[in-house]
Write an enzyme that holds these catalytic residues in place. Structure first.
Site, short mmCIF file in Angstrom:
data_model
loop_
_atom_site.label_atom_id
_atom_site.label_comp_id
_atom_site.label_asym_id
_atom_site.label_seq_id
_atom_site.Cartn_x
_atom_site.Cartn_y
_atom_site.Cartn_z
N PRO A 87 0.83 -1.20 0.00
CG PRO A 87 -0.61 -1.46 1.81
CD PRO A 87 0.68 -1.97 1.24
CD GLU A 114 -0.67 -5.28 9.83
OE1 GLU A 114 -1.74 -5.89 9.86
OE2 GLU A 114 -0.58 -4.06 9.57
NE ARG A 156 -4.81 -5.40 -22.26
CZ ARG A 156 -4.84 -4.21 -22.88
NH1 ARG A 156 -4.02 -3.27 -22.49
NH2 ARG A 156 -5.67 -4.00 -23.87
CG ASP A 171 -4.96 -0.43 -23.82
OD1 ASP A 171 -5.99 -1.03 -24.19
OD2 ASP A 171 -3.97 -1.00 -23.38
#
Ligand SMILES: Nc1cc(-c2ccc3ccn(Cc4ccc(CN5CCCC5)cc4)c3c2)n[nH]1
Length: 241
Positions: A87, A114, A156, A171
């Protein structure tokens, strides 16, 4: 030589989707090679311990460094980028995906609890590039979902993996803007009509309309992308919008 992806995790079954459909075919065709490795293989205690309490206190547990170093020494080709989802990472974007697609491969370290002792990333940086990345501003329970997302976004972009090359070039985020709405048959559906310009055959007008729709949608949904555009990205015709 195939693009090589290796993933180290305590939940190898979580990465099973990597063997499905798009990626499955690319792997069969030798475009991509995928390896999933159970971190516990590199523990040396009878309980196969991978976590311990955080120094300095705080909630939850932290992943111990030694099993990670052993796993990465066994799995990571020298010089290969190590990607650590977190994060607290730099943002993973389409531009980052394109950069990584041009490299020979990636190794992913999936944390749980964590997170992983910081010294693993510090030690790994001595053996090749390390990228600590976030896939968005929300907290997951571990890195596995982020790895599925990033592997899909990167692979991709590898030539041959996605049949329709144009679709990759057109895209969303490729030109820094969101793509506009798409339509297909029928032209009139439950009282809703396809914008007539798209049925006109006037390709210049269609291109103009699509650009205007991209700008309008980007301004409405992602003003941050608009603000981030380089100075010359918006032409005179765009200003009219
Ligand atoms: N973009 C994105 C990526 C992730 C992600 C990636 C890897 C892991 C590994 C473990 N977790 C769970 C998790 C829960 C709580 C904290 C925050 N704590 C506050 C005090 C110490 C830490 C950190 C980590 C991950 C989460 N989430 N979102």
């Amino acid at each position: 030589t195939p693009y090589r992806v290796d993933v180290v995790t305590i939940f190898p079954e979580y990465l099973a989707p990597l063997r499905q459909s798009l990626l499955g075919k690319a792997a069969e065709r030798g475009l991509v090679a995928i390896g999933v490795h159970d971190l516990r293989r590199w523990t040396d205690d009878v309980h196969r311990t991978v976590d311990d309490a955080p120094y300095g206190g705080g909630p939850g547990m932290v992943m111990r460094p030694e099993p990670w170093a052993r796993a990465l020494e066994a799995v990571r080709p020298p010089g290969t980028r190590l990607v650590v989802p977190t994060p607290a990472g730099r943002s993973f974007t389409q531009a980052v995906a394109a950069e990584w697609a041009a490299e020979p491969g990636l190794v992913f370290a999936c944390g749980r609890y964590e997170g992983i002792d910081q010294r693993v990333a510090d030690w790994a940086a001595r053996h090749g590039p390390v990228s600590e990345v976030s896939i968005g501003d929300y907290v997951l329970a571990g890195g596995e979902s982020a790895v599925l997302v990033m592997v899909e976004a990167v692979t991709r972009l590898i030539p041959g993996v996605v049949g329709n090359r144009e679709s990759v070039e057109y895209d969303s985020h490729a030109d820094g803007l969101l793509e506009g709405p798409s339509y297909t048959r029928p032209a009139s559906w439950r009282g809703l009509d396809v914008p007539p310009v798209l049925l006109s055959g006037d390709h210049a007008a269609i291109a103009r309309w699509r650009r205007a729709e991209s700008l309008r949608r980007t301004a409405a949904r992602r003003p941050d992308l608009l603000a981030a555009l380089p100075e010359d990205a918006l032409g005179p015709a765009d200003r009219a919008v």
